[in-house]
Design an enzyme around this catalytic site. Structure first.
Site, mmCIF file in Angstrom:
data_model
loop_
_atom_site.group_PDB
_atom_site.id
_atom_site.type_symbol
_atom_site.label_atom_id
_atom_site.label_comp_id
_atom_site.label_asym_id
_atom_site.label_seq_id
_atom_site.Cartn_x
_atom_site.Cartn_y
_atom_site.Cartn_z
ATOM 1 N N SER A 254 29.955 24.306 56.447
ATOM 2 C CA SER A 254 29.156 25.246 57.197
ATOM 3 C C SER A 254 27.739 24.748 57.500
ATOM 4 O O SER A 254 27.018 25.372 58.276
ATOM 5 C CB SER A 254 29.061 26.551 56.396
ATOM 6 O OG SER A 254 28.372 26.339 55.163
ATOM 7 N N LYS B 76 18.571 25.026 56.241
ATOM 8 C CA LYS B 76 19.747 25.814 56.618
ATOM 9 C C LYS B 76 19.390 27.294 56.622
ATOM 10 O O LYS B 76 18.646 27.762 55.752
ATOM 11 C CB LYS B 76 20.890 25.528 55.649
ATOM 12 C CG LYS B 76 22.229 26.168 56.044
ATOM 13 C CD LYS B 76 23.335 25.756 55.078
ATOM 14 C CE LYS B 76 24.669 26.387 55.426
ATOM 15 N NZ LYS B 76 25.737 25.981 54.496
ATOM 16 N N SER C 153 30.571 22.097 52.047
ATOM 17 C CA SER C 153 29.788 22.400 53.248
ATOM 18 C C SER C 153 28.588 21.500 53.502
ATOM 19 O O SER C 153 27.952 21.599 54.546
ATOM 20 C CB SER C 153 29.316 23.856 53.215
ATOM 21 O OG SER C 153 30.405 24.732 53.321
#
Length: 495
Positions: free
Chosen positions: A154, A79, A178
């Site tokens: 996210s 990420k 997330s």
């Protein structure tokens, strides 16, 4: 052999047995990413040359028995809020669009020690603020199962990349759901560990008391292996916890006989779409059939979780994001008059609307006259929520429920109503407030074919209980990773 259909552990085994080379695996993943990225947009950066160079080095170490672990040579994605030295780390924001870190996050270092090949950095909601991966400066990521729908957020880029077979597993971060929510929307397995289990050093902070790094993978065994690799005590992170046992793979046993599982009746009431509720109840029935004792109970305080979370997270975000001012690193506005004007213009141009909204909310609740009324009250509520979970775990080994009230919404619809987007986190937020481990396991699909995830929540440091229940569910249903049949075909069907 279709390499892309293998799990991370399955591929690692074949690499050790010389059935597949590391370079072969990396080339397959890169080819898949090139084919689907124009549609899915899972990655901010894809490092083809770097990945192939890593593959050669790791293959040499495997050949001389220096690397023998289950993840050695397996391509992974990171990420884009986890720092990797010398690699662009943007947090999905314009303000960090040119940032090259001088250090690597501890969790990523641990993966590199295990022999992972890092092929790229995945797209995300800007500074992890969002639930759809639509607030990214680099454009929205799309759900590989139905590209007219969001992948969640996210960590939507990480989950979409695993679902679209653009990597074998990925790291995400979870501040209020997330990892678990996009895992549910994309039909993959996502695990948020107990707060402090994985070092936050090198993670660009959103809410420091809530953030936790965790794995996204194709199945439960992969998650266990990844967690073993990344979990460690780290003196550079003051919130890092030294655990006695990091052998998570030993929990992969098909046995839940006598395990007590509670379903909060608050989670199964209004707001939950019937298709999701049915899938969750069927998932509970599977575990019950395997010998678990399942019953509903009153968790209470659920309705207070969202306001408490957004006060605390926004307050911490407003403090953490003060450092992005255009002085030492990141984007700086081209024209300005004086230092104060440079700060203002840089931040106005560099941050997106959702980030500005949360900074302003956080600054408000921390301001003189409102600190006691909002922030301190939210902290007290957080403590009460933790106490409610403590009482529940006196009676139950595990809590089971939905991950989100609905399946993945259509692109563009959530951002029209931010409050509705915030309410979508109602089942995941409490886990972060209480610092507990939680995971999402695929449990079904809706009539559109969109995945539905079942959430399992454990007591602090009881990841093994989560993994055992999730693995038993996988064994009982013979559920294995189901990627989209054809990303481009799905796009055409939805258009």
């Amino acid at each position: 052999m279709d390499i892309l259909k293998l799990t991370a552990v399955g591929l690692g085994r074949k690499i050790q047995n010389k059935e597949v080379s590391v370079t072969e695996a990396v080339q397959e993943v890169l080819a898949q990413a090139k084919a689907v990225e124009p549609e899915i947009n899972s990655y901010v950066t894809l490092d083809e040359a770097g990945a192939l160079a890593q593959a050669e080095e790791i293959q040499k170490k495997i050949d001389c028995k220096e690397l023998t672990g289950p993840l050695a040579g397996v391509p992974a994605a990171i990420k884009d809020n986890l720092c990797v030295r010398g690699k662009l780390t943007t947090c999905g924001s314009k303000i960090l669009s040119n940032y090259l870190p001088t250090f690597t996050a501890e969790a990523v270092k641990n993966l590199q020690k295990a022999g992972a090949v890092i092929i790229g950095k995945t797209n995300m909601d800007e500074f992890a603020m969002g639930s759809t991966t639509e607030t990214s400066y680099y454009g929205p990521t799309k759900n590989p199962h139905h590209p007219q729908h969001v992948p969640g957020g996210s960590s939507g880029g990480s989950c979409a990349a695993v679902a679209a077979q653009e990597c074998f597993y990925a790291l995400g971060s979870d501040t209020g759901g997330s990892i678990r929510q996009p895992s549910s929307f994309c039909g993959v397995v996502g695990l948020k560990p107990t707060y402090g289990t994985v070092s936050r050093y090198g993670l660009v902070a959103y809410g420091s008391s809530l953030d936790q790094i965790g794995p996204v993978a194709k199945d439960v065994a992969d998650c266990a292996a990844i967690l073993e690799a990344i979990a460690s005590h780290d003196e550079k992170d003051s919130t890092s916890v030294r655990r006695q046992d990091y052998d998570f793979s030993s929990a992969l046993v098909c046995d839940v006989k006598g395990m007590k599982i509670g379903i909060p009746d608050d989670y199964m009431r209004e707001g939950l779409v019937p298709e999701v509720a049915d899938a969750i109840r069927k998932g509970a029935e599977v575990l019950e059939a395997q010998g678990a004792v399942v019953e509903e109970f009153d968790l209470s305080l659920v309705k207070y979780a969202i306001p408490a979370y957004y006060v605390i997270a926004s307050a911490e975000a407003s403090s953490n994001l003060e450092r992005f001012d255009g002085v030492k690193y990141g984007y700086r506005t081209a024209e300005y008059e004086g230092l104060h004007n440079m700060y203002k213009k840089t931040r106005s141009e560099g941050f997106g609307a959702e980030v500005k909204r949360r900074i302003m909310l956080g600054s408000f609740v921390l301001s003189s006259g409102y600190y006691d009324a909002y922030y301190l009250k939210a902290l007290r509520t957080k403590a009460l929520i933790k106490q409610a979970f403590d009482r529940a775990f006196e009676k139950y080994d595990l809590i089971l429920g939905p991950v989100a009230p609905t399946t993945a919404p259509e692109l563009g619809k959530s951002l029209q109503d931010p409050l509705k987007m915030y309410l979508g986190d109602i089942y995941t937020i409490s886990v972060n407030l209480a610092g507990l481990p939680g995971m999402s396991v695929p449990v079904g699909r809706d009539k559109k074919g969109l995945p539905i995830g079942m959430q399992l929540i454990g007591n602090s440091f009881q990841e093994k209980t989560l993994l055992r229940a999730a693995y038993t569910f996988e064994c009982a249903t013979e559920k294995r990773f189901e990627g989209p049949a054809d990303v481009k075909a799905a796009a055409g069907k939805e258009a």
